[in-house]
Design a protein around this motif. Structure first.
Motif, mmCIF file in Angstrom:
data_model
loop_
_atom_site.group_PDB
_atom_site.id
_atom_site.type_symbol
_atom_site.label_atom_id
_atom_site.label_comp_id
_atom_site.label_asym_id
_atom_site.label_seq_id
_atom_site.Cartn_x
_atom_site.Cartn_y
_atom_site.Cartn_z
ATOM 1 N N ARG A 3 -4.525 1.205 4.412
ATOM 2 C CA ARG A 3 -3.323 0.511 4.868
ATOM 3 C C ARG A 3 -3.596 -0.978 5.082
ATOM 4 O O ARG A 3 -4.584 -1.351 5.704
ATOM 5 C CB ARG A 3 -2.810 1.136 6.169
ATOM 6 N N ASP A 48 0.848 -1.186 0.000
ATOM 7 C CA ASP A 48 0.000 0.000 0.000
ATOM 8 C C ASP A 48 0.886 1.239 0.000
ATOM 9 O O ASP A 48 2.106 1.161 0.154
ATOM 10 C CB ASP A 48 -0.942 0.006 1.195
ATOM 11 N N PHE A 82 -0.824 -3.550 6.204
ATOM 12 C CA PHE A 82 0.572 -3.869 6.505
ATOM 13 C C PHE A 82 0.819 -5.375 6.460
ATOM 14 O O PHE A 82 0.082 -6.163 7.044
ATOM 15 C CB PHE A 82 0.944 -3.348 7.893
ATOM 16 N N PHE A 129 1.039 3.961 2.095
ATOM 17 C CA PHE A 129 1.608 4.425 3.359
ATOM 18 C C PHE A 129 2.814 3.601 3.779
ATOM 19 O O PHE A 129 3.909 4.142 4.019
ATOM 20 C CB PHE A 129 0.546 4.400 4.457
ATOM 21 N N TRP A 130 2.636 2.279 3.891
ATOM 22 C CA TRP A 130 3.728 1.452 4.394
ATOM 23 C C TRP A 130 4.855 1.305 3.376
ATOM 24 O O TRP A 130 6.009 1.069 3.747
ATOM 25 C CB TRP A 130 3.206 0.087 4.834
#
Length: 472
Positions: free
Chosen positions: A197, A60, A199, A62-63
């Motif tokens: 997100r 994704d 993760f 963000f990560w």
């Protein structure tokens, strides 16, 4: 941060030094040029495509950004530690490998470095050929040939010209990527992209490893571009300026790639240059973007061509017993490298680029042990005391083959294999660690520790002190 009395303004237009030691009266330049050089070296389409791979392969936004940034910092510190050697040694990076591997033994990592140069040059040329072709309204084949000529000229003029281009492109490239960011994100909810997100350790550590490997891959030639700095230049400030420039430039380009892959999907993958220029619409803005992308290609390719010539020269002088090469041989080597990677670029396509991320991760297995050994030797064993004359003497202090150094390097490569995962091979311990590739961490820590232990058995120094002009 100042310059020496013999400033760059008074030097020859075409560089006359190759892999030989740079005496104090020829030192010049400032630390600011180190920052601008490494910012500009990373503001490229290839760097953006590398960042996009994190999303293309399942991460994704963000990560991926977090993983990329952490990897930049880790790899950037390793890379900058190599760069800080330049002002003290006055030598290009790879010739100092003779200290750890011997005059002949250093050829082993040098051959692998040359393969890396060809890979980077081919992949970036395939991408940028699109830009030059569109800009000049010529075929991609013609564009690639034109690029080859321009890059050869830059490499021939050498150190000063490359740094001057870096100062220009750090501004041009920075403004270009900022414009592309604004155009790309216009009309899109950035908060929504960052908020989605999911993760997972494998995708996160893939992003971290990708950016760390990108930075570490500069290690074999970063000191090539700091070796003319005055000997009195602070190693700490050199470390900061080199590392900050590289981390900032690469994170900016890779962040653009992450957002581009998340927003555009298939419209970006495989059509990177067309997509980026399309953000500028048409007319003058599109033309400026094509020019900026092309300038970035010239910048990064000039670094690789210059570094490859240093590496090939180091190999040839080891075999001939010479300490340097002349301008005639430099020209031959430059044209040979340009011909090789240009030929590969002409037959390559985007199928080649799909394996690029795996390619640099695979190369990391060969460069992390070299990097660990070089840094441990320089900062912990030799403590920057290099006998310059002995670097060219197979019967001297460093000998033909340094068996402890070579053995440690080979072990460092082999010990990574069980932990490795790439398009080419997946080791048996990869799944044991939950599908996380930790091979590069193993390849940094274990060879460094082993080399430090083995260094106590190195033959006693033949000379404890040497004339200042012949030793750093």
């Amino acid at each position: 941060m100042g310059t020496s009395p013999n400033t760059s303004r008074n030097g020859p237009l075409i560089e006359r030094r190759s892999i030989d030691f740079i005496p104090d009266n020829e030192r010049h330049g400032s630390l600011w040029s180190q920052f601008t050089l490494w910012v500009s070296a990373n503001l490229t389409v290839t760097c953006a495509v590398t960042g996009a791979l994190t999303v293309v392969l399942g991460g994704d936004v963000f990560w991926s950004l977090v993983g990329l940034f952490i990897g930049q910092l880790i790899g950037g510190m390793v890379m900058a530690l190599h760069g800080a050697q330049g002002p003290r040694t006055g030598l290009p990076q790879m010739i100092t490998s003779r200290v750890q591997f011997g005059v002949y033994g250093a050829i082993i990592p040098l051959v692998l470095v040359c393969i890396m140069y060809v890979g980077f040059l081919t992949s970036s040329t395939v991408l940028t050929g699109q830009a030059v072709g569109q800009l000049l309204d010529v075929s991609t084949t013609s564009a690639i040939l034109i690029l080859g000529v321009l890059v050869a000229l830059l490499a021939l003029f050498g150190y000063r010209t490359i740094h001057a281009l870096g100062r220009v492109y750090s501004v041009v490239g920075g403004l270009t990527f900022l414009y592309l960011f604004v155009s790309l994100l216009s009309g899109h909810e950035v908060s929504a992209l960052l908020g989605n997100r999911h993760f997972t350790w494998p995708t996160f550590l893939f992003a971290l490893s990708l950016s760390a490997s990108w930075q570490i891959s500069y290690g074999p030639y970063v000191a090539d571009y700091s070796r003319y700095l005055p000997r009195s230049t602070s190693p700490t400030l050199t470390f900061v300026m080199v590392g900050a420039g590289s981390v900032l430039g690469s994170q900016l380009a890779m962040t653009f790639g992450v957002f581009a892959a998340a927003i555009a999907g298939d419209r970006f993958a495989g059509h990177e240059v067309t997509f980026m220029v399309g953000l500028g619409s048409v007319g003058l803005v599109a033309t400026v973007l094509y020019l900026a992308i092309t300038l970035g290609k010239l910048m990064s390719s000039a670094l690789s061509i210059y570094g490859s010539v240093m590496s090939v020269a180091t190999i040839s002088t080891a075999l001939t017993g010479k300490s340097a090469i002349g301008n005639g041989m430099r020209f031959v080597l430059i044209m040979s490298v340009v011909t090789l990677y240009t030929s590969l670029a002409l037959v390559a396509d985007h199928g080649f680029l799909k394996t690029f991320g795996h390619f640099i991760l695979f190369l990391l297995a060969f460069f992390t042990p070299w990097s660990a050994i070089n840094l441990v030797d320089y900062y912990c064993v030799e403590k920057d005391n290099i006998d310059v004359q002995a670097l060219n003497d197979v019967n001297g202090r460093y000998g033909k083959w340094n068996i402890p150094g070579i053995s440690t390097y080979i072990l460092g490569v082999l010990i990574q294999i069980p932990f490795m995962s790439s398009e080419f091979y997946t080791g048996p311990l990869f799944d044991f660690f939950g599908g996380i590739d930790v091979s590069w961490i193993v390849g940094l820590l274990i060879p460094g520790a082993l080399y430090y232990f083995c260094s106590r058995y190195r033959l006693p120094h033949q000379t404890q002190q040497a004339v200042q002009s012949n030793r750093v």
